[in-house]
Design a protein around this motif. Sequence first.
Motif, PDB file in Angstrom:
ATOM      1  N   LYS A 167      47.467  46.524  35.783  1.00 24.50           N
ATOM      2  CA  LYS A 167      47.196  45.080  35.888  1.00 24.50           C
ATOM      3  C   LYS A 167      46.938  44.552  34.476  1.00 24.50           C
ATOM      4  CE  LYS A 167      45.715  44.587  40.644  1.00 24.50           C
ATOM      5  NZ  LYS A 167      44.671  44.066  41.568  1.00 24.50           N
ATOM      6  N   GLU A 168      47.194  43.273  34.268  1.00 23.44           N
ATOM      7  CA  GLU A 168      47.075  42.730  32.921  1.00 23.44           C
ATOM      8  C   GLU A 168      45.614  42.607  32.495  1.00 23.44           C
ATOM      9  OE1 GLU A 168      51.271  40.160  32.940  1.00 23.44           O
ATOM     10  OE2 GLU A 168      49.349  39.154  32.546  1.00 23.44           O
ATOM     11  N   PHE A 169      45.433  42.544  31.195  1.00 18.35           N
ATOM     12  CA  PHE A 169      44.100  42.338  30.611  1.00 18.35           C
ATOM     13  C   PHE A 169      43.486  41.056  31.177  1.00 18.35           C
ATOM     14  CE2 PHE A 169      40.677  42.630  27.821  1.00 18.35           C
ATOM     15  CZ  PHE A 169      40.568  41.539  26.964  1.00 18.35           C
ATOM     16  N   ASP A 170      42.233  41.153  31.602  1.00 20.03           N
ATOM     17  CA  ASP A 170      41.520  39.980  32.151  1.00 20.03           C
ATOM     18  C   ASP A 170      40.153  39.926  31.468  1.00 20.03           C
ATOM     19  OD1 ASP A 170      40.541  38.892  35.522  1.00 20.03           O
ATOM     20  OD2 ASP A 170      40.044  38.132  33.517  1.00 20.03           O
ATOM     21  N   PRO A 171      40.053  39.163  30.374  1.00 18.22           N
ATOM     22  CA  PRO A 171      38.802  39.163  29.597  1.00 18.22           C
ATOM     23  C   PRO A 171      37.573  38.795  30.437  1.00 18.22           C
ATOM     24  CG  PRO A 171      40.463  37.710  28.584  1.00 18.22           C
ATOM     25  CD  PRO A 171      41.065  38.258  29.836  1.00 18.22           C
ATOM     26  N   GLN A 172      37.796  37.981  31.494  1.00 16.75           N
ATOM     27  CA  GLN A 172      36.645  37.586  32.332  1.00 16.75           C
ATOM     28  C   GLN A 172      36.133  38.757  33.173  1.00 16.75           C
ATOM     29  OE1 GLN A 172      39.081  35.123  31.670  1.00 16.75           O
ATOM     30  NE2 GLN A 172      37.431  34.387  30.337  1.00 16.75           N
ATOM     31  N   ARG A 173      36.990  39.756  33.382  1.00 18.64           N
ATOM     32  CA  ARG A 173      36.562  40.881  34.231  1.00 18.64           C
ATOM     33  C   ARG A 173      36.482  42.204  33.467  1.00 18.64           C
ATOM     34  NH1 ARG A 173      39.561  37.568  37.649  1.00 18.64           N
ATOM     35  NH2 ARG A 173      38.363  36.830  39.455  1.00 18.64           N
ATOM     36  N   ASP A 174      36.610  42.116  32.138  1.00 14.21           N
ATOM     37  CA  ASP A 174      36.501  43.304  31.292  1.00 14.21           C
ATOM     38  C   ASP A 174      35.025  43.715  31.224  1.00 14.21           C
ATOM     39  OD1 ASP A 174      37.076  44.015  27.776  1.00 14.21           O
ATOM     40  OD2 ASP A 174      37.532  45.238  29.559  1.00 14.21           O
ATOM     41  N   ARG A 175      34.704  44.971  31.580  1.00 14.38           N
ATOM     42  CA  ARG A 175      33.299  45.415  31.571  1.00 14.38           C
ATOM     43  C   ARG A 175      33.200  46.756  30.851  1.00 14.38           C
ATOM     44  NH1 ARG A 175      33.330  41.069  33.159  1.00 14.38           N
ATOM     45  NH2 ARG A 175      32.099  40.030  34.812  1.00 14.38           N
ATOM     46  N   CYS A 176      31.979  47.125  30.493  1.00 17.64           N
ATOM     47  CA  CYS A 176      31.786  48.425  29.843  1.00 17.64           C
ATOM     48  C   CYS A 176      30.478  49.044  30.301  1.00 17.64           C
ATOM     49  CB  CYS A 176      31.826  48.284  28.319  1.00 17.64           C
ATOM     50  SG  CYS A 176      30.429  47.407  27.582  1.00 17.64           S
ATOM     51  N   ALA A 177      30.412  50.390  30.167  1.00 18.96           N
ATOM     52  CA  ALA A 177      29.182  51.130  30.454  1.00 18.96           C
ATOM     53  C   ALA A 177      28.864  51.974  29.221  1.00 18.96           C
ATOM     54  CB  ALA A 177      29.375  52.020  31.680  1.00 18.96           C
ATOM     55  N   LYS A 178      27.591  52.249  29.024  1.00 16.07           N
ATOM     56  CA  LYS A 178      27.098  52.904  27.792  1.00 16.07           C
ATOM     57  C   LYS A 178      27.758  54.273  27.614  1.00 16.07           C
ATOM     58  CE  LYS A 178      22.499  54.302  25.986  1.00 16.07           C
ATOM     59  NZ  LYS A 178      22.794  53.945  24.585  1.00 16.07           N
ATOM     60  N   TRP A 179      28.420  54.458  26.455  1.00 12.88           N
ATOM     61  CA  TRP A 179      29.223  55.669  26.224  1.00 12.88           C
ATOM     62  C   TRP A 179      28.351  56.926  26.243  1.00 12.88           C
ATOM     63  CZ3 TRP A 179      28.989  58.783  21.597  1.00 12.88           C
ATOM     64  CH2 TRP A 179      28.040  58.322  20.687  1.00 12.88           C
ATOM     65  N   ASP A 180      27.129  56.838  25.779  1.00 14.71           N
ATOM     66  CA  ASP A 180      26.271  58.042  25.674  1.00 14.71           C
ATOM     67  C   ASP A 180      25.081  57.923  26.629  1.00 14.71           C
ATOM     68  OD1 ASP A 180      24.374  57.143  22.640  1.00 14.71           O
ATOM     69  OD2 ASP A 180      25.012  55.972  24.381  1.00 14.71           O
TER      70      ASP A 180
ATOM     71  N   SER B  95      41.043  42.559  39.163  1.00 11.38           N
ATOM     72  CA  SER B  95      41.841  42.916  37.965  1.00 11.38           C
ATOM     73  C   SER B  95      41.699  44.385  37.617  1.00 11.38           C
ATOM     74  CB  SER B  95      41.426  42.050  36.777  1.00 11.38           C
ATOM     75  OG  SER B  95      41.657  40.690  37.063  1.00 11.38           O
ATOM     76  N   GLU B  96      41.337  45.210  38.603  1.00 11.86           N
ATOM     77  CA  GLU B  96      41.137  46.644  38.333  1.00 11.86           C
ATOM     78  C   GLU B  96      42.432  47.260  37.795  1.00 11.86           C
ATOM     79  OE1 GLU B  96      41.490  45.286  41.186  1.00 11.86           O
ATOM     80  OE2 GLU B  96      42.788  46.503  42.468  1.00 11.86           O
ATOM     81  N   GLN B  97      42.256  48.122  36.815  1.00  8.54           N
ATOM     82  CA  GLN B  97      43.418  48.724  36.155  1.00  8.54           C
ATOM     83  C   GLN B  97      43.485  50.223  36.411  1.00  8.54           C
ATOM     84  OE1 GLN B  97      42.593  47.643  32.043  1.00  8.54           O
ATOM     85  NE2 GLN B  97      44.303  46.200  32.017  1.00  8.54           N
TER      86      GLN B  97
END
Length: 183
Positions: A133-146, A68-70
């Motif tokens: 690609k459409e939003f995929d809550p199961q593959r939505d990830r984040c990395a620490k902003w700071d 689901s890469e955007q």
Amino acid sequence: MAGARRLEIPDLILFEYKIFEDERGFFAELWKRGEYLAAGLPYDFVQVNLSYSRPYVVRGLHYQLKPSEQGKLVTVVRGRVYDVAVDIRRGSPWFGKHVAVELAPGRALWIPPGFAHGFQALEETLFLYLVTKEFDPQRDRCAKWDDPALGIRWPAPEKAILSQKDRSCPPLAEAENNFEYPI
Ligand SMILES: Cc1cn([C@H]2C[C@H](O)[C@@H](COP(=O)(O)OP(=O)(O)O[C@H]3O[C@H](C)C(=O)[C@H](O)[C@H]3O)O2)c(=O)[nH]c1=O
């Protein structure tokens, strides 16, 4: 489109688009398939997002895992942001490196799949972006902003307003990531 140029990480393309102002206000073409394909943006879009941010809000660093890469074409409809794209493609010569640009109406940034994206609003901002690609809550990830390892020089980190989610993102080194260079 008035112009396009690749940035220090050459997969990133900064577009300038013309704003036609008159006594009523303004008109602008935010994206035109043929022009942007010709300028190197090899994707179509399947979803358009709009977010409103108060001054100093930070959103990010976000990405969606494969498949689901955007890719994102991001722009500011009203306001101003410090926009950041971080290369998270393992094996990339720029892995962990970022590019930061100030976006305001008239500028759009193409961020391909394999990058984490975030911004800090420098004033009240309406942020609009097209994704491949459409939003995929199961593959939505984040990395620490700071994350100190990223060395992002946010304009006003002491004033940052973050979501609960964004306050608890892992450092990039610990974030789930299935991107290999080249994509
Ligand atoms: C992204 C997205 C979110 N949502 C829902 C999920 C939550 O209930 C709510 C807010 O989501 P979130 O806090 O992830 O929104 P942002 O912090 O603006 O996230 C975005 O901001 C950074 C800068 C990005 O680059 C990403 O495209 C995107 O993650 O909207 C949806 O329903 N569809 C969507 O496409």
